[in-house]
Design a protein around this motif. Sequence first.
Motif, short mmCIF file in Angstrom:
data_model
loop_
_atom_site.label_atom_id
_atom_site.label_comp_id
_atom_site.label_asym_id
_atom_site.label_seq_id
_atom_site.Cartn_x
_atom_site.Cartn_y
_atom_site.Cartn_z
N HIS A 52 0.85 -1.19 0.00
CA HIS A 52 0.00 0.00 0.00
C HIS A 52 0.89 1.24 0.00
CE1 HIS A 52 0.68 1.46 4.12
NE2 HIS A 52 0.69 0.19 4.52
N CYS A 81 -1.60 -1.51 -4.06
CA CYS A 81 -2.65 -0.50 -4.08
C CYS A 81 -2.16 0.70 -4.89
CB CYS A 81 -3.01 -0.05 -2.66
SG CYS A 81 -3.69 -1.36 -1.61
N SER A 120 -6.95 2.78 -4.81
CA SER A 120 -6.97 3.56 -3.57
C SER A 120 -7.85 4.79 -3.80
CB SER A 120 -5.55 3.99 -3.18
OG SER A 120 -4.73 2.88 -2.96
#
Length: 208
Positions: A52, A81, A120
Amino acid sequence: MIDFENLDKCLFHGVGYYDIPQIEPVTEYPDGEFIPMNYANKEKNPAEKIIHCFVHDYQFSRYWNRPDNYIQRLSQFRAVCSPDFSTYTDMPLAMQIYNHYRKHWIAAYWQRHGITVYPSISWSDERSFEWCFDGEPRGSVVAISSVGTQADKKSKRLFIRGYEEMMDRLKPLCVICYGRVPKECGQKIIGIPPYYDVIVNRRKGLVK
């Protein structure tokens, strides 16, 4: 095509008023540990991890500046992400839109190279609703971050307002939330603790 802002590498047919590149939906539920993007190069078991970008922008700006340098490494991870370039309410609107475009260009570029990318989703205030969902897929697993949004009533209100708008417009399959999950978000959400909490708990022997 002029050789700047990655337009020489790929020019996507955009959607919305600002020609935002479209991200394809991902319907596979996340199965793996989430780690921050700045830990990617040192990770020894990438096939078990999901990256992420809910960290400071400077930690992942290199993926925009030199996108081809990292394709091979990112392909080794279970998923990533899309980069969470900042869209703070006190930033100039033009910069917010630029950061939204950059997020989508990189995500679409990664998907073109076969990388699984969870979108995201981010927003600032109600003005951003005119463009912040452009290019985002419907019916996908998506990721958000609540870090820094629950400190006061105003920021929490903006977070919940944007969350409700996201749910209405995108109808996500489920939501990955990095940080504390506000009770107003309902049941359709997967909470991911901040990575620094995981590190602290590991040091205390609370998790493996």
